[in-house]
Design an enzyme around this catalytic site. Structure first.
Site, short mmCIF file in Angstrom:
data_model
loop_
_atom_site.label_atom_id
_atom_site.label_comp_id
_atom_site.label_asym_id
_atom_site.label_seq_id
_atom_site.Cartn_x
_atom_site.Cartn_y
_atom_site.Cartn_z
CD GLN A 91 107.30 -13.91 -49.21
OE1 GLN A 91 106.43 -14.26 -50.01
NE2 GLN A 91 108.18 -14.77 -48.73
CG HIS A 156 104.03 -17.93 -51.20
ND1 HIS A 156 103.98 -19.30 -51.32
CD2 HIS A 156 105.25 -17.65 -50.68
CE1 HIS A 156 105.12 -19.83 -50.88
NE2 HIS A 156 105.91 -18.84 -50.49
CD GLU A 250 107.47 -26.97 -61.04
OE1 GLU A 250 107.27 -27.98 -60.34
OE2 GLU A 250 106.59 -26.46 -61.77
CE1 TYR A 260 102.68 -26.33 -67.17
CE2 TYR A 260 100.51 -25.38 -66.87
CZ TYR A 260 101.53 -25.80 -67.70
OH TYR A 260 101.40 -25.69 -69.06
CE1 TYR A 271 111.25 -22.96 -47.71
CE2 TYR A 271 108.89 -22.80 -47.37
CZ TYR A 271 110.02 -22.46 -48.07
OH TYR A 271 109.92 -21.62 -49.16
#
Length: 379
Positions: A91, A156, A250, A260, A271
């Site tokens: 990613q 990520h 979120e 958070y 998953y």
């Protein structure tokens, strides 16, 4: 005699236009307005971030490691030279782009990207450089921030770049997937939002400046993978959207020093279907303003303030990858009062959403033959 543009709109409405041309311009109905979605540029490989230059041209990043200028008519420049070395895998790659608030004088550009740190490890970094006058190269390129620790994983990374009203920079950082428990550890940058000065280093007023065993750049912690961020046009507060796992995407208004919750609390499941953490709530951990379940895989966001779509003013427009849509969130202060899901007919993964200087909405589609789309009112 009808103009070509009006004739095209009429053919679209009648459904008689050839399919290849219909992919370039589509007329779509939303709850509030009818819109024309047109292809401004194409043949971009996994475009990730977009920023408007003062002359209304656009800087666009491509994840494999290219930065281009897009003219108002959609023409693509050759790749701009002088970028830092980019680790394009998984990613990761070249991610967001932002202009210095004083770009017209400074010509400074900021880039977030996956950086190779050696021995198979990499991390999210931020570079600053000066765009030369003819727009062909970056000069004086230097890395001003590095997420620590580096990691061997490919997922990520975050990461959006947003300048605050004082000229300091928010950077959203992912938890790197395999290291998610570290999102709760203030001794590193994983799963955090950091707040830095424009030349690097912790911004004044950060909550952990004088705390031992904590990174001074941290603004907030307990995040998963934030790929959406924007300043509220009235309050100047940072708003963000982050990926959940299976469910639990979120929307937050990150306050300095607040936690958070990830991965202690979440509205999603793993998953595998397994429960994550301790549930959805815990004392001392913040609740989201809004969440999506099932997940839409959000990426990119913008507050709409323009005149082209008066019915959308005050809304947040959020792109969706897995959802292949734009989520329009109606707001009242710090509350979300409604959601409209738009543009599912396109069948496109939406990576970034920006309001242009002309008040139109610009979208990046995430594919190997990605496009820049422009949304206009049909009238």
């Amino acid at each position: 005699m009808l103009s070509p543009r009006i004739a095209l709109a009429c053919l679209l409405a009648l459904g008689t236009i050839p399919s290849a041309l219909a992919q370039d311009t589509q007329r779509l109905r939303t709850d509030k307005v009818e819109v024309i979605v047109e292809t401004l540029a194409r043949n971009l490989e996994n475009p990730w971030g977009l920023a408007f230059l003062p002359d209304n041209r656009m800087l666009v990043t491509e994840r494999p490691g290219r930065l281009r200028i897009i003219d108002a008519d959609g023409a693509l420049s050759e790749p701009i030279q002088g970028l830092p070395k980019i680790a394009a895998r998984g990613q990761g790659g070249l991610l967001d782009v932002a202009l210095d608030p004083n770009f017209a004088q400074s010509r400074l550009v900021y880039l977030s990207f996956a950086e190779d740190r050696g021995e198979g490890r990499s991390g999210t970094s931020v570079a600053r450089a000066r765009l030369n006058q003819d727009g062909t190269a970056l000069e004086e390129t230097q890395v001003i921030f590095r997420q620590e620790p580096a990691h061997t994983g490919n997922n990520h990374w975050g990461s959006r770049l947003v300048f605050d009203r004082d000229g300091n920079l928010f950077v959203t950082l992912g938890d790197r997937f395999d290291l998610r428990d570290q999102a709760q550890n203030p001794a590193n940058h994983l799963g955090k939002i950091v707040h830095i000065k424009p030349d690097g280093g912790a911004a004044p007023g950060n909550p952990f400046l004088n705390r031992e065993n904590a990174r001074p750049e941290i603004w907030s912690l307990g995040h998963r993978n934030l790929q959406s961020a924007a300043l509220h046009p009235t309050t100047g507060e940072l708003w963000t959207v982050e990926h959940g796992a299976r469910g639990g995407d979120e929307l937050n208004i990150p306050q300095k020093g607040r936690n958070y919750g990830w991965p202690v609390i979440s509205y999603g499941v793993d998953y595998s279907g397994a429960k994550i953490g301790e549930g959805t709530k815990k004392d001392g951990l913040e609740q989201p303003v809004f969440y999506w379940d099932p997940s839409i895989a959000p990426s990119g966001m913008a507050f709409y303030t323009g005149n082209q779509f008066p019915a959308w003013r005050g809304s947040i427009l959020v792109g969706a990858l897995a959802g292949k849509l734009v989520s329009r969130l109606e707001t009242d202060g710090n509350r979300v009062t409604g959601e409209e899901r738009m543009l599912q007919q396109l069948g496109e993964r939406i990576r970034d959403v920006r309001q242009g200087p002309d008040g139109f909405v610009y979208l990046l589609t995430d594919s190997r033959s990605g496009r820049i789309l422009r949304m206009k009112p049909a009238t």
